[in-house]
Design an enzyme around this catalytic site. Structure first.
Site, PDB file in Angstrom:
ATOM      1  N   CYS A  87       0.838  -1.200   0.000  1.00 21.42           N
ATOM      2  CA  CYS A  87       0.000   0.000   0.000  1.00 21.42           C
ATOM      3  C   CYS A  87       0.877   1.256   0.000  1.00 21.42           C
ATOM      4  CB  CYS A  87      -0.965  -0.038   1.184  1.00 21.42           C
ATOM      5  SG  CYS A  87      -2.344   1.124   1.044  1.00 21.42           S
ATOM      6  N   HIS A 196      -3.328  -5.686   1.248  1.00 25.87           N
ATOM      7  CA  HIS A 196      -2.547  -5.905   2.465  1.00 25.87           C
ATOM      8  C   HIS A 196      -2.428  -7.386   2.843  1.00 25.87           C
ATOM      9  CE1 HIS A 196      -2.168  -1.723   4.117  1.00 25.87           C
ATOM     10  NE2 HIS A 196      -3.129  -1.522   3.227  1.00 25.87           N
ATOM     11  N   GLU A 198      -0.429  -8.706   4.918  1.00 27.85           N
ATOM     12  CA  GLU A 198      -0.124  -8.880   6.346  1.00 27.85           C
ATOM     13  C   GLU A 198      -1.382  -9.009   7.193  1.00 27.85           C
ATOM     14  OE1 GLU A 198      -0.516  -4.374   6.095  1.00 27.85           O
ATOM     15  OE2 GLU A 198      -0.181  -6.095   4.769  1.00 27.85           O
TER      16      GLU A 198
END
Length: 235
Positions: A87, A196, A198
């Protein structure tokens, strides 16, 4: 061997701790790094995390791209170190010219957050080897400046050379050219994407297709891929 993956915190980073946690879940050691330093701490790979560095003033990622530690990031990239920009980190990579093109305000002028379907276009990078080309995954997306743009010549080059790492499926959430969600450099060690990974590394804390934000783990392979790349390079 213990693989050490650095996560660089910039003023306004929001997802640095999430990235550290994802690295730990994947089986590596996260190392916290600071934007004002000139020392990568001997890490084996790097993550530039999501957030709103410097408040997204000027352009998202533009000021962070000139942070002191980015000189070391550029040198590490040139030497083949695996580097992932997520991002805001993707925005930094394009602003630092480590990946081509640019990222602008979403076409609908609104911040978007959703569980996003992606197709893996390139499974030959340090961060995608755990996937198969053509594989469909779902990971969270949250951004206001995720519209990927580039010149016609650049678009022809990245498409022709297979530098598109991920493409949006189902819908294009931000107006990105050719539904591009993520890119890789020619060497395959630098990857950037707007969604994302993660946030999708552990059952019960990521998206799936039936119960949003419940059980998806499609992001884990990003980090295990990098670990494998480092171990293979050291063998």
């Amino acid at each position: 061997m213990t693989v050490r993956i650095g996560v660089i915190t910039f003023p306004g980073s929001l997802d640095d701790r999430d990235a550290q946690r994802a690295i730990r879940v994947a089986g590596a050691e996260p190392v916290a790094l600071w934007h004002g330093d000139h020392d990568l701490g001997g890490v084996d790979a790097l993550v530039l995390p999501g957030g709103f560095s410097y408040g997204d003033y000027l352009r998202a990622g533009a000021i962070a791209a000139h942070a002191p530690i980015m000189r070391e990031v550029a040198d590490a990239a040139a030497k083949g170190m695996p580097i992932l920009g997520i991002c805001n980190g993707f925005q930094m990579l394009v602003e630092a010219h480590l990946l081509p093109g640019g990222l602008i305000r979403n076409a609908h002028q609104q911040f978007i957050r959703r569980d996003q379907r992606l197709r893996v276009e390139n499974a030959d990078t340090a961060w995608t080897s755990g996937f198969e080309a053509g594989q469909e995954i779902v990971i969270p997306l949250k951004n206001a400046d995720g519209g990927y743009i580039c010149s016609t010549e650049t678009l022809e080059r990245i498409e022709g050379e297979g530098l598109v790492a991920f493409r949006y499926l189902g819908l294009n959430p931000n107006g990105s050219l050719d539904d591009i969600a993520g890119l890789t450099n020619e060497r395959g060690n630098v990857v950037g994407l707007m969604p994302h990974p993660e946030h999708a590394v552990e059952a019960g804390f990521g998206p799936d297709t039936r119960q949003a934000m419940r059980s998806g783990t499609d992001g884990l392979a990003f980090f295990t891929s990098a670990i494998s790349a480092v171990v293979s390079a050291a063998a």
